[in-house]
Design a protein around this motif. Structure first.
Motif, mmCIF file in Angstrom:
data_model
loop_
_atom_site.group_PDB
_atom_site.id
_atom_site.type_symbol
_atom_site.label_atom_id
_atom_site.label_comp_id
_atom_site.label_asym_id
_atom_site.label_seq_id
_atom_site.Cartn_x
_atom_site.Cartn_y
_atom_site.Cartn_z
ATOM 1 N N GLY D 89 0.828 -1.209 0.000
ATOM 2 C CA GLY D 89 0.000 0.000 0.000
ATOM 3 C C GLY D 89 0.853 1.246 0.000
ATOM 4 O O GLY D 89 2.020 1.216 -0.389
ATOM 5 N N THR D 90 0.263 2.315 0.453
ATOM 6 C CA THR D 90 0.897 3.621 0.275
ATOM 7 C C THR D 90 2.285 3.715 0.913
ATOM 8 O O THR D 90 3.243 4.093 0.269
ATOM 9 C CB THR D 90 0.005 4.728 0.865
ATOM 10 N N VAL D 91 2.360 3.376 2.200
ATOM 11 C CA VAL D 91 3.633 3.571 2.890
ATOM 12 C C VAL D 91 4.666 2.572 2.391
ATOM 13 O O VAL D 91 5.803 2.936 2.059
ATOM 14 C CB VAL D 91 3.443 3.418 4.411
ATOM 15 N N THR D 92 4.272 1.327 2.329
ATOM 16 C CA THR D 92 5.243 0.308 1.943
ATOM 17 C C THR D 92 5.729 0.533 0.514
ATOM 18 O O THR D 92 6.909 0.360 0.225
ATOM 19 C CB THR D 92 4.629 -1.091 2.114
ATOM 20 N N GLN D 93 4.834 0.964 -0.345
ATOM 21 C CA GLN D 93 5.276 1.238 -1.717
ATOM 22 C C GLN D 93 6.172 2.464 -1.777
ATOM 23 O O GLN D 93 7.133 2.510 -2.549
ATOM 24 C CB GLN D 93 4.071 1.425 -2.642
ATOM 25 N N ALA D 94 5.859 3.442 -0.947
ATOM 26 C CA ALA D 94 6.705 4.645 -0.938
ATOM 27 C C ALA D 94 8.123 4.284 -0.491
ATOM 28 O O ALA D 94 9.102 4.805 -1.015
ATOM 29 C CB ALA D 94 6.104 5.713 -0.027
ATOM 30 N N ILE D 95 8.225 3.384 0.472
ATOM 31 C CA ILE D 95 9.559 2.977 0.937
ATOM 32 C C ILE D 95 10.286 2.234 -0.184
ATOM 33 O O ILE D 95 11.460 2.482 -0.470
ATOM 34 C CB ILE D 95 9.449 2.085 2.190
#
Ligand SMILES: Cc1cc2nc3c(=O)[nH]c(=O)nc-3n(C[C@H](O)[C@H](O)[C@H](O)COP(=O)(O)OP(=O)(O)OC[C@H]3O[C@@H](n4cnc5c(N)ncnc54)[C@H](O)[C@@H]3O)c2cc1C
Ligand code: SF4
Ligand code: SF4
Ligand code: SF4
Lengths: 277, 436, 323, 292
Positions: D89-95
């Motif tokens: 999702g958002t955070v994990t993909q951003a990382i």
């Protein structure tokens, strides 16, 4: 706020994401919200290229587009074709406003006799191309994100644009207006003033405006997720509020949103249950 | 006679106007055969869908006709309905309504001037490009517009489709502190707006003199917004409820908008800032009047290109008036006149106010149980539309030597100077192309 | 009437001052080295609460346990709480929605105040609850209360108590709720509940929140803003693989069982102080005391506790090895 | 085995929003959707003092995107903190997108760890059965590492790893090291490929085949999808392993990680501070209830 003069846009053709704004049957109010981002407009224009926005720019470029903002509902045969083309040309399609997400106020004609509608405004209605319904964009093409509201909230618009620019999923809260009322310390107008308020079944986004101005919410952001319209309406019927008072409330700017539509039809004594739908 | 070449010039999509329309010009040799300002904005049938609705919804519903000037619809609707119901509002409510209208004039004129029109004078296709070269001026314009929005938000809840307007007044009167907190911005805005007018007045304007009748409201004491008699540069002077005896709206085949003309000769007329100023300059606020004297401009003015100057002066007026109202404000109680719909009595009311783009007229019949039986809405744009076409026809002969694209652009500029609001032209038809 | 305090509760509780609806809990700045993080200074308003009722004192005590006495302390709550001066008022009348007698939290203020007033005919009977309260009193020109005053105050408090008509049976309440997760009544409530969050917002003990990112234009300064949230929201239990409580039924059940049952396990008391706000402000008149009574009246038969049920035959629980 | 007899390293409990600046020193791809980041603290000296116990987690923070709870997988040889993340999702993909060099925020460590010390401190040596499904191995890795280092303290140690496909198996290199340390590592996949010579099928099948000599002295530690853990518990109970010796990890939406936001409740438990590791009998009652 200030911006430093820099070369004309035309000179720096770096590949910024391409934004297009399209209009169908609507009042322009939602796209105006983009222009109402006075503090952000110019910096936004540095991050993306506005290549198709008839209301604000004479520069008209063809697709493909990275982001398409679509305002308005589908009411004509021509628009039925045009939305398909917009979808084909656009990577991400975001519908903006009640017209685009639920057919808008003009969807009231879904309940009316079309020829009578035409005659009421035009002397020679034959020349008018109009479908018998006003429908949401998502009824015709796949939509990536929906921004609710009549009109949309410009901060939500900015958030969606920023999210798309940074490739993350925008945060679009789906709770009821009530939560925002309480967060801003508004005393419930339904209980304290005996107003009929659609807040409990209406999607958040406006920041709970109407109750803060002493009036009940009239649902301009459409139904909240899993909203229990039947219960609220039954409660009022039980308190001797009549269907003719309740039905127009459900049937206004988001009349054709499924939850409002079905609930309105259920209690409308004159309902011919969406014969046009 | 030689068979002449037929030339068709089309601007498929008019830009930097509100709503969507097109222009089609057919020329045979030197002769202009046809000029059509085609509006393909899909019709939304407001007059029809109002029927049977509770009358107190009218300001909310009619607002949705146009997102650029919703207040104009709300104001006209509430006054017409109050006339029907015999409601008289307090001077305080009246003043707040004027303040709200000031907000809309500032915002709407702000959008038109800075975002839609001014780029024309510098050859840019939008204000973002203009900002690369004139950042100060564009930022100033945006800030002016923002103050208009802020005013609308404080008083109306939000700028587009305000939620605080009711038949009888307001749902809630603003707090003293809220209004007072606007004063500094309004003061800044007044000064900035004056600078804008000076800047705009220095632009070069094409010579163009229309032979028009201009129509606007006129009030005995004030610059017209919410009320007045309907007067014209040709000497017309009628009460608003006589409007339909003098003006008529008709369907024309090439447009989803109805056109209005003046009876008995179906003559054209125009409405808008220039009309207002030509007829009411004596009622401008002090700064605005002085400015109208000092800028290089002949009054009365019949050059539509110069309406941007009138628009600018009206912004100055709106700031000055808003500032005065905000300073005078002592609260407003009651915020709303209560009223009851007397059973068994159908009523009718009609009213005209001054939308940013010009005179707007509403007439309603209500049923005995408080519903709308019949609605008629005549927005400014349908009144101007015929005249725009005639202006174009007058302009075109001088342009014919130029290539189509240049002609198209020149026409678009003329159209834009009228600030037509296509979404507004409520009851708009589908454009059908006439093949020659 | 001429009395200042002859009403019951305001629409919103004192919660909004100690646990504000919106609060910045962290701030990030980006510089050339990357992100730097700061905890903002705890805010330092000094509040005096005038007119807090017994149930509200109880509610504040409950939130103290949550925000101050758990493994982690909420620094902002702490600083607000420490600088709050509470002048309580003993209720002399009761509303139809009050049931503090059931929850044992009122109507008389027992603890948690600096001063407690009882409004008599033309003067106040004041009880002192803290050193700070005593200090304040010493600076005021008050007369010593007489026995008559004291008796009158008690009478008025009793009057309020007698007016309370609503009742919540708390005996065995925890198991009534925890052992009935599949009770048919939950479905019935779900058909009426709007999931609008009003009950949780007005409840003086509800403490759910969510943090959202507030980004400035340059994206170089980011605030983490904590806002009131509610277990009635769908997103509240959102997980990457799906929403856990994806029905009004499950969300109402969560609220009621948490409030009245599992709260005991967490904070050694009920989460309900009997203030009745959730009843007053429910847009469709749902009354938790009625619902609890109905669940209690017909315990559901289908208790589903699969793992234990399936394996209790195999699993002979041994004594725990000592550490 | 007592549930609470574990020492939790001190976080500043009066400043729970304290966020450290960290940087991704290296991003290692584990599979198509899973990657491991090695994190270094920007501030000198923190890395050395930062202590965690296997099973605890950190809140990793991407400003303007949000926080995500991520278990601490262990340390690199240089002592950098490792987190293994599934991009969902958002955070994990951003990382994932940020990759090496990315600047992040970190709060932690939070949560109740695996009960290693109680297991070691029991009178008899304990046999261990560690069962991980998919990304569920991440929070168990530090535990297995530690068991490997203190191998003598334990009896038989089985590690059963399940994944959807061979390509989804995590820490393949490390598995050999564990084997060298005398740990029995078995792997199974839902779908094999032509090169796959190992087991095919769900992990619970492996449990059924295992010889469990001393069921009452065997502890089960499991992490994976909730259904998997339910089947593991069932299989273990069937093999006479005691309910109080089975440890599972639970997952709920997590927002504050300090028990103040209400999101992570499962019945009376706050997963962030009472868990995420639970003894089966503490949560068995809630496992079967839909939508709790
Ligand atoms: C104690 C604990 C340890 C974890 N350890 C790991 C790990 O080592 N590796 C790993 O890859 N994942 C782990 N997870 C799961 C991980 O936290 C979620 O996958 C992650 O929060 C998803 O965030 P997102 O922003 O990418 O997803 P989105 O779907 O965009 O989620 C947005 C928000 O929803 C919430 N949320 C969504 N999914 C979950 C979830 N599954 N659990 C909790 N909250 C969620 C969070 O608040 C998150 O910020 C762990 C979860 C918990 C509770
Ligand atoms: S949703 Fe409302 S504001 Fe937006 S375009 Fe439609 S009518 Fe206008
Ligand atoms: S309160 Fe309701 S009607 Fe009013 S602005 Fe908000 S969503 Fe629209
Ligand atoms: S649950 Fe209801 S009655 Fe109980 S404390 Fe909360 S709001 Fe008051």
């Amino acid at each position: 706020m200030s911006i430093v003069p820099r070369p004309r846009l035309g000179d720096i053709r770096v590949s910024k994401p391409r934004l297009a704004v399209f209009k169908f049957a609507s009042c322009d109010g939602c796209q105006l919200q983009l222009l109402s981002c006075e503090d952000e407009l110019l910096s936004l224009a540095e991050e993306l290229e506005i290549v198709h926005f008839l209301e604000a720019s004479s520069r008209i470029e063809m697709g493909p587009f990275d982001i398409a903002l679509v305002e308005g509902s589908i009411t004509t045969a021509a628009d039925l074709g045009r939305i398909q083309e917009v979808r084909r040309q656009s990577k991400k399609l975001v519908t903006i406003g009640a017209c685009a997400t639920a057919g808008g106020i003009q969807a009231l004609k879904n309940w009316a006799d079309r020829s009578e509608f035409l005659r009421c405004v035009y002397a020679t209605p034959e020349t008018i191309d109009t479908l018998s319904t006003s429908t949401a964009i998502a009824d015709h093409v796949q939509v990536d994100y929906e921004l609710r509201g009549c009109p949309i909230n410009r901060f939500q618009l900015l958030d969606v644009l920023r999210a798309l620019l940074t490739d993350r999923r925008p945060k679009l809260p789906s709770h009821s207006v009530c939560l925002d009322c309480k967060r801003r310390d508004t005393v419930c107008v339904a209980v304290a003033r005996d107003e009929i308020c659609l807040g409990p079944i209406t999607h958040a986004g406006c920041g709970a405006l109407c109750p803060a101005f002493n009036r009940g919410c009239y649902g301009c952001f459409g139904p909240a997720q899993q909203s229990n319209c039947d219960s609220l309406v039954d409660w009022h019927l039980h308190r001797q509020v009549t269907a003719p008072t309740l039905v127009p409330l459900l049937r206004n700017f988001n009349a054709a949103a499924i939850e409002f539509r079905d609930c309105g039809d259920r209690v409308d004594p004159q309902s011919d249950l969406g014969q046009n739908l | 006679m030689n068979k002449k070449q037929i030339r068709t010039i089309e601007v498929a999509a008019l830009t930097r106007v509100e709503g969507e329309g097109a222009l089609r010009v057919v020329v045979e040799g030197e002769r202009i055969l046809d000029v059509q300002l085609a509006i393909y904005e899909p019709p939304r049938f407001f007059e029809a869908l109002l029927r049977g609705r509770p009358l107190d919804e009218t300001p909310d519903i009619t607002a949705r006709i146009c997102g650029i000037c919703p207040v104009a619809y709300q104001m006209t609707a509430v006054h017409a309905l109050e006339q029907a119901l015999g409601i008289v509002v307090t001077p305080e409510i009246r003043e707040l309504r004027r303040l709200l209208y000031c907000g809309e004039w500032i915002e709407s004129h702000g959008v038109h001037m800075h975002l839609l029109h001014i780029p024309d004078f510098f050859g840019y296709s939008n204000s973002i490009e203009l900002a690369q070269v004139y950042p100060h001026q564009v930022n100033r314009g945006l800030r002016l517009k923002k103050i208009g929005n802020r005013l609308l938000e404080v008083l109306g809840g939000r700028a587009v489709h305000p939620i605080n307007v009711a038949v009888g007044g307001f749902f809630k009167a603003p707090r003293l502190s809220e209004l007072r907190s606007l004063a500094d911005d309004l003061q800044w805005g007044l000064e900035a707006a004056i600078d804008v007018v000076r800047w705009v007045a220095s632009f070069e304007y094409p010579e163009f003199k229309g032979d028009y009748e201009m129509v606007a409201l006129r009030h005995a004491e004030e610059y017209p917004m919410n009320e007045g008699r309907i007067v014209s540069t040709a000497g017309l002077d009628i009460a608003t409820d006589e409007f339909e005896q003098h003006f008529e709206e008709r369907q024309v085949p090439h447009s989803t908008a109805l056109h209005a003309w003046q009876l008995p000769h179906r003559s054209t007329y125009t409405v808008g800032p220039l009309a207002r100023m030509n007829l009411n300059r004596d009622h401008l606020s002090a700064c605005a009047y002085e400015l109208s004297e000092s800028v290089e401009m002949q009054w009365p003015c019949f050059n539509p290109y110069r309406s941007i100057i009138a628009r600018g002066i009206e912004v100055v007026h709106a700031f000055e008036e808003a500032l005065a109202i905000v300073r005078r404000y002592q609260g407003c109680s009651p915020a709303r006149m209560s009223y009851a719909v007397s059973p068994g009595q159908a009523r009718e009311g009609m009213w005209a106010t001054e939308a940013p783009r010009g005179l707007i007229y509403h007439r309603y019949q209500t049923t005995s149980d408080g519903k709308i039986a019949h609605a008629k809405i005549i927005p400014p744009t349908s009144q101007n539309q015929r005249q725009i076409e005639l202006d174009l026809a007058a302009l075109l002969p001088q342009l014919l030597a130029q290539p189509d694209s240049a002609i198209g652009l020149a026409c678009e500029k003329l159209i834009r100077s009228y600030d037509p609001c296509i979404s507004c032209a409520t009851h708009f038809l589908k454009f059908e192309i006439k093949r020659l | 009437h001429n009395n200042y305090f002859e009403f019951n509760l305001g629409p919103h509780s004192w919660k909004q001052f100690l646990f504000p609806p919106k609060l910045t809990v962290a701030v990030s700045h980006r510089d050339s080295d990357g992100w730097r993080f700061e905890t903002p200074q705890a805010s330092l308003p000094s509040y005096a609460f005038l007119g807090a009722r017994a149930c509200e004192l109880a509610a504040i005590a409950i939130q103290d346990r949550i925000f101050l006495h758990g493994p982690y302390v909420d620094p902002d709550y702490k600083s607000r709480r420490e600088s709050t001066f509470i002048i309580a008022v003993n209720c002399t009348v009761a509303a139809a929605t009050c049931f503090c007698t059931s929850t044992n939290t009122g109507p008389k203020c027992q603890a948690g105040f600096d001063l407690a007033l009882t409004e008599l005919e033309d003067h106040f009977y004041v009880e002192v609850g803290s050193v700070r309260g005593a200090e304040l009193m010493s600076e005021l020109h008050c007369v010593e209360a007489t026995d008559v005053d004291a008796r009158l105050a008690v009478e008025l408090q009793l009057r309020a108590k007698k007016q309370i008509s609503k009742f919540l049976e708390t005996e065995g309440l925890q198991s009534v709720l925890l052992d009935n997760p599949e009770h048919p009544r939950w479905d019935e409530i779900a058909s009426r509940c709007l999931s609008c969050t009003n009950c949780t917002m007005v409840c003086p003990t509800c403490f759910c929140s969510s943090v959202t990112e507030v980004v400035d234009l340059t994206a170089e300064n980011v605030l983490r803003v904590r806002e009131w949230d509610s277990c009635f929201n769908i997103d509240f239990s959102y997980m990457a693989d799906g929403v856990v409580r994806n029905s009004r039924r499950s969300r109402f059940r969560q609220w009621l069982t948490h409030k009245l049952a599992s709260w005991h396990d967490q904070f050694e008391s009920s989460g309900c102080v009997g203030c009745g706000r959730c009843i007053t402000w429910c847009p469709v008149g749902i009354d938790l005391t009625e619902e609890v009574a109905l669940i209690r009246a017909t315990p559901s038969s289908n208790r589903t506790l699969p793992i234990v049920k399936t394996f209790s035959a195999v699993c002979v629980l041994p004594q725990e090895p000592t550490e | 085995m007592n549930a609470d007899a574990v020492a939790v390293p001190a976080v500043d409990r009066s400043d729970p929003w304290k966020t450290w600046s960290v940087r991704i020193a290296r991003l290692i791809r584990e599979s198509e959707t899973v990657f491991t980041v090695d994190l270094d603290f920007m501030e000198q000296g923190i890395l050395q003092h930062y202590q965690f116990l296997p099973g605890q987690f950190n809140m990793l923070y991407v400003p303007s995107v949000g926080e995500a709870a991520i278990s601490i997988a262990g340390r690199t040889n240089q002592g950098l903190l490792q987190h293994t993340i599934r991009s969902v999702g958002t955070v994990t993909q951003a990382i994932e997108r940020g990759g090496e060099g990315m600047s992040l925020g970190l709060r932690g460590p939070f949560g109740r760890p695996w009960p290693i010390s109680p297991l070691v401190e029991t009178t008899a040596t304990v046999d261990l059965l560690v069962v991980a499904g998919g990304i569920g191995l991440a929070p168990l890795r530090a535990l297995i590492d530690q068991v490997g280092e203190q191998r003598a303290n334990f009896g038989n140690v089985h590690v059963l790893l399940g994944a959807r496909t061979p390509a989804d198996l995590l820490y393949v290199d490390r598995q050999d090291k564990w084997r060298d340390q005398g740990i029995d590592v078995l792997t199974t996949v839902d779908r094999g490929n032509p090169l796959w010579k190992g087991h095919i099928g769900v992990v619970t099948l492996l449990i059924d085949r295992l010889s469990i000599a001393r069921p009452h002295a065997t502890a089960v530690l499991t992490c994976g999808p909730e259904v998997m853990m339910r089947y593991v518990a069932r299989a273990a109970l069937r093999r006479d392993i005691l309910e109080s010796n089975i440890w599972v990890t639970m997952e709920r939406n997590m927002n504050c990680a300090i028990g103040l936001c209400g999101h992570c409740q499962l019945g009376p438990k706050f997963l962030c501070k009472d868990g995420p590791v639970f003894r089966l009998d503490e949560v068995a009652k809630y496992l079967g209830v839909q939508e709790l």
